[in-house]
Design an enzyme around this catalytic site. Structure first.
Site, PDB file in Angstrom:
ATOM      1  N   ASP A  46       0.868  -1.157   0.000  1.00 53.76           N
ATOM      2  CA  ASP A  46       0.000   0.000   0.000  1.00 53.76           C
ATOM      3  C   ASP A  46       0.918   1.224   0.000  1.00 53.76           C
ATOM      4  O   ASP A  46       2.136   1.098   0.136  1.00 53.76           O
ATOM      5  CB  ASP A  46      -0.897  -0.048   1.245  1.00 53.76           C
ATOM      6  CG  ASP A  46      -1.852   1.121   1.337  1.00 53.76           C
ATOM      7  OD1 ASP A  46      -2.310   1.592   0.294  1.00 53.76           O
ATOM      8  OD2 ASP A  46      -2.132   1.564   2.468  1.00 53.76           O
ATOM      9  N   ASP A  48      -0.067   4.893   1.545  1.00 49.77           N
ATOM     10  CA  ASP A  48      -0.205   5.711   2.751  1.00 49.77           C
ATOM     11  C   ASP A  48       0.036   4.892   4.008  1.00 49.77           C
ATOM     12  O   ASP A  48      -0.574   3.844   4.215  1.00 49.77           O
ATOM     13  CB  ASP A  48      -1.604   6.334   2.810  1.00 49.77           C
ATOM     14  CG  ASP A  48      -1.845   7.283   1.653  1.00 49.77           C
ATOM     15  OD1 ASP A  48      -1.056   8.231   1.500  1.00 49.77           O
ATOM     16  OD2 ASP A  48      -2.806   7.058   0.882  1.00 49.77           O
TER      17      ASP A  48
END
Length: 477
Positions: A46, A48
């Site tokens: 991912d 963030d």
């Protein structure tokens, strides 16, 4: 006469030095499930709070923008501008009762931890909580759905995203304002309005533009994400990125963290993936994005290195790449949106990034914490043992010790007074390994096998050294 004092003080005297010697390294990777890096060929990430870590200034920014949107677009009182973000008010994993406007901590067995129920910015008395819920147990049908959302009749919402910290604080502040001014309001409308304001901060791109304009202020470069990606690349591992964030935002951040050649590190890059829908909705096809952000209309027959793709779904991703099963390890910070479907439906290995873990470990390593926990364990054991004595004097001692154990703070992300939190239980179910940041990978070679620590089940305690079975018996003199 009960001989508890010598045992108690012997335990305290002898346990503290032993515990202090066993301090925990905050750069450790912890295992819920046995997993060998030697079996992993493909690493996914991912963006963030996995590759990019943010300063507390970002939460203040989200809070302020959402607060102002409530006033400007939802007709909320101007007086709300007097409220500022409180960084240490909430922790991840808390539940919010949408109908009662209560923020609370719930353990792995659906029991509310008394002392952690807040209406607005103030705790609710235990007696009131017990009266409202007919006890402290929350029935399964009232809990949030699989992804922590309040939907389909569920009355509780669980906040699992790090970005949800300002949302919880804003909910509490608005509730506090209405109560302080004796305003009659509908809690469900308040929840939906705050949710919409927080969503607009992201969807309308307000947060993205603010971060891009002042990236040094908001992105913390120090988690060594670049070093991890470089090490994986040099070892011949394939890598991919799947994020819900838009291309411009990711590109600006990765240029800051890695450099302009960041795309060369990844075999596949997917933005605006719409997780968790990406993992279980077969309907959305991939679209290729040009350098200028234009979406192309052509059908995607291959996911090519150097290209950027938008939307799509995991089933099409698996068909186009052939990356299946336990040779894939995906890292994310959101236990539900990033990890749950991958481990339950697709058999990928999963790694949870828990930034809060580093600070909790530092606290655990302090002498003050060790001393406190030694007292708590000793007192808990004595309470458990003393409860067999029904005379008034013994019962008074039990009640006094009980008061010393409990406190009124939200406390650890992972534990209530005695039980794991609901967050902790879901973490152990959906993540093979967990760590404060991916920089922890730099401490291990790529043949390392992670083993979960073998801790005793309750009925196994007699066979473990230094653990006494809870049989309710007490030696007497």
């Amino acid at each position: 006469k009960v001989s508890w004092r010598p045992t108690f003080f012997w335990f305290i005297k002898n346990s503290i030095p032993a515990i202090c010697k066993n301090s925990v390294n905050p750069d450790t990777i912890f295992a819920n499930n046995e997993m060998s890096l030697g079996d992993i060929e493909i690493y996914g990430f991912d963006y963030d709070y996995t590759l990019a870590f943010y300063s507390n200034q970002l939460h203040t920014l989200i809070f302020n923008i959402a607060r102002d949107l409530l006033i400007a677009e939802h007709n909320y009182p101007e007086g709300l501008r007097d409220y500022e973000y409180v960084p240490d008010f909430a922790v991840r994993g808390l539940h919010y009762d949408v109908q009662k406007a209560l923020l609370m901590k719930i353990d792995a067995f659906h029991y509310i931890q008394l002392g952690t129920v807040y209406r607005g910015l103030h705790p609710v008395p235990d007696e009131e909580v017990i009266a409202m819920y007919d006890g402290i147990h929350v029935p399964l049908e009232n809990m949030s759905d699989f992804y922590g959302k309040s939907s389909h009749g569920h009355t509780l919402k669980q906040f699992m995203d790090i970005f949800s910290l300002p949302e919880m604080t804003l909910l509490s502040c608005v509730n506090d304002f209405f109560m302080r001014h004796n305003i009659d309001y509908e809690p469900v409308h308040l929840y939906k309005d705050v949710k919409a304001a927080i969503r607009d901060v992201h969807v309308k791109g307000i947060m993205y533009r603010a971060v891009e304009a002042d990236i040094d202020r908001y992105i913390c470069y120090g988690e060594q994400s670049h070093a991890v990606l470089k090490k994986l690349k040099e070892d011949g591992k394939k890598m991919f990125l799947i994020t819900n964030s838009p291309l411009d935002f990711v590109d600006r951040g990765m240029n800051f963290i890695v450099g302009k050649a960041w795309r060369d590190l990844f075999d596949v890059v997917i933005v605006q993936a719409d997780k968790p829908g990406f993992f279980n909705d077969r309907r959305k096809p991939f679209r290729r994005v040009t350098e200028t952000g234009v979406l192309l209309w052509d059908r995607i027959h291959k996911l090519e290195k150097g290209q950027i793709y938008k939307q799509g779904n995991l089933y099409e991703f698996l068909r186009l790449t052939g990356w299946r099963g336990s040779k894939v390890l995906y890292f994310g910070d959101h236990i539900y949106s990033d990890l749950a479907d991958l481990t339950l439906r697709h058999g990928w290995r999963t790694g949870a990034i828990i930034p809060e873990l580093r600070q909790e470990i530092k606290i655990m390593n302090t002498e003050q914490y060790v001393h406190m926990m030694s007292w708590v364990q000793a007192l808990t054991g004595l309470i458990e043992t003393m409860q067999v004595h029904r005379d008034p004097a013994s019962q008074a001692v039990v009640q006094e010790w009980s008061k010393e154990i409990f406190n009124s703070q939200f406390g650890s992300l992972f534990r209530t007074y005695h039980n794991p939190t609901y967050f902790s239980r879901r973490l152990s179910r959906f993540a093979d390994i967990y760590m404060p940041s991916i920089s922890c990978l730099l401490n291990y070679d790529f043949q390392h096998t992670f083993f979960p620590r073998r801790t005793p089940l309750q009925h196994e305690a007699p066979f473990w050294p230094n653990i006494r079975p809870a049989d309710g018996r007490l030696d007497q003199d």
